[in-house]
Design a protein around this motif. Structure first.
Motif, PDB file in Angstrom:
ATOM      1  N   GLN A   1      29.974   8.808  56.747  1.00 16.80           N
ATOM      2  CA  GLN A   1      29.927  10.054  56.000  1.00 16.80           C
ATOM      3  C   GLN A   1      29.458   9.786  54.570  1.00 16.80           C
ATOM      4  OE1 GLN A   1      30.190  12.887  57.288  1.00 16.80           O
ATOM      5  NE2 GLN A   1      31.012  14.423  55.899  1.00 16.80           N
ATOM      6  N   GLN A   3      29.388  11.230  50.704  1.00 17.78           N
ATOM      7  CA  GLN A   3      30.006  12.169  49.769  1.00 17.78           C
ATOM      8  C   GLN A   3      29.002  12.497  48.661  1.00 17.78           C
ATOM      9  OE1 GLN A   3      31.960   9.129  50.546  1.00 17.78           O
ATOM     10  NE2 GLN A   3      32.523  10.372  52.306  1.00 17.78           N
ATOM     11  N   SER A 115      25.748  16.280  55.422  1.00 19.78           N
ATOM     12  CA  SER A 115      26.668  16.118  54.292  1.00 19.78           C
ATOM     13  C   SER A 115      26.253  17.077  53.196  1.00 19.78           C
ATOM     14  CB  SER A 115      26.636  14.683  53.766  1.00 19.78           C
ATOM     15  OG  SER A 115      27.120  13.788  54.736  1.00 19.78           O
TER      16      SER A 115
END
Length: 126
Positions: A1, A3, A115
């Protein structure tokens, strides 16, 4: 993932400029494309610009072409959106997003971006 944290939004008069930044962290090796989208009140989220992370190719919505410039600093894992000659219709929340896809035909589709940042408000007064 991955950020993402955006910054740089604010209030500016028509004709002014702002530069948005988008700092990426986490699984940054998975970034193939970084895009900017915006959403005005009562409107759908729309594509603004995108940059291919490795090669640097850029893509723009017709509404911002010639006024906005997207770029990235690979070493800092940060993307930028330089916005010049701002108009009241540019008022929106601006989001940066990243994708593992870099196919030109679909680069403007929000569905390929996995994302997303929290968004930063840009307000252009007339």
């Amino acid at each position: 993932q991955v950020q993402l944290v955006e910054s740089g939004g604010g209030l500016v008069q028509a004709g002014g400029s702002l530069r948005l930044s988008c700092a990426a962290s986490g699984r940054t090796f998975s970034i193939y494309t970084m895009g900017w989208f915006r959403q005005a009140p009562g409107e759908e989220r729309e594509f603004v610009a995108a940059v291919i992370w490795s090669g640097g190719s850029t893509y723009y919505a017709d509404s911002v072409k010639g006024r906005f410039t997207i770029s990235r600093d690979n070493a800092k894992y940060t993307g930028y959106l330089q916005m010049n000659s701002l108009k009241p219709e540019d008022t929106a929340v601006y989001y940066c997003a990243t994708s593992r896809v870099s196919t030109m035909a679909i680069i403007r589709s929000s569905s390929i971006y996995t994302s997303w940042g929290q968004g930063t408000q840009v307000t252009v007064s007339s």
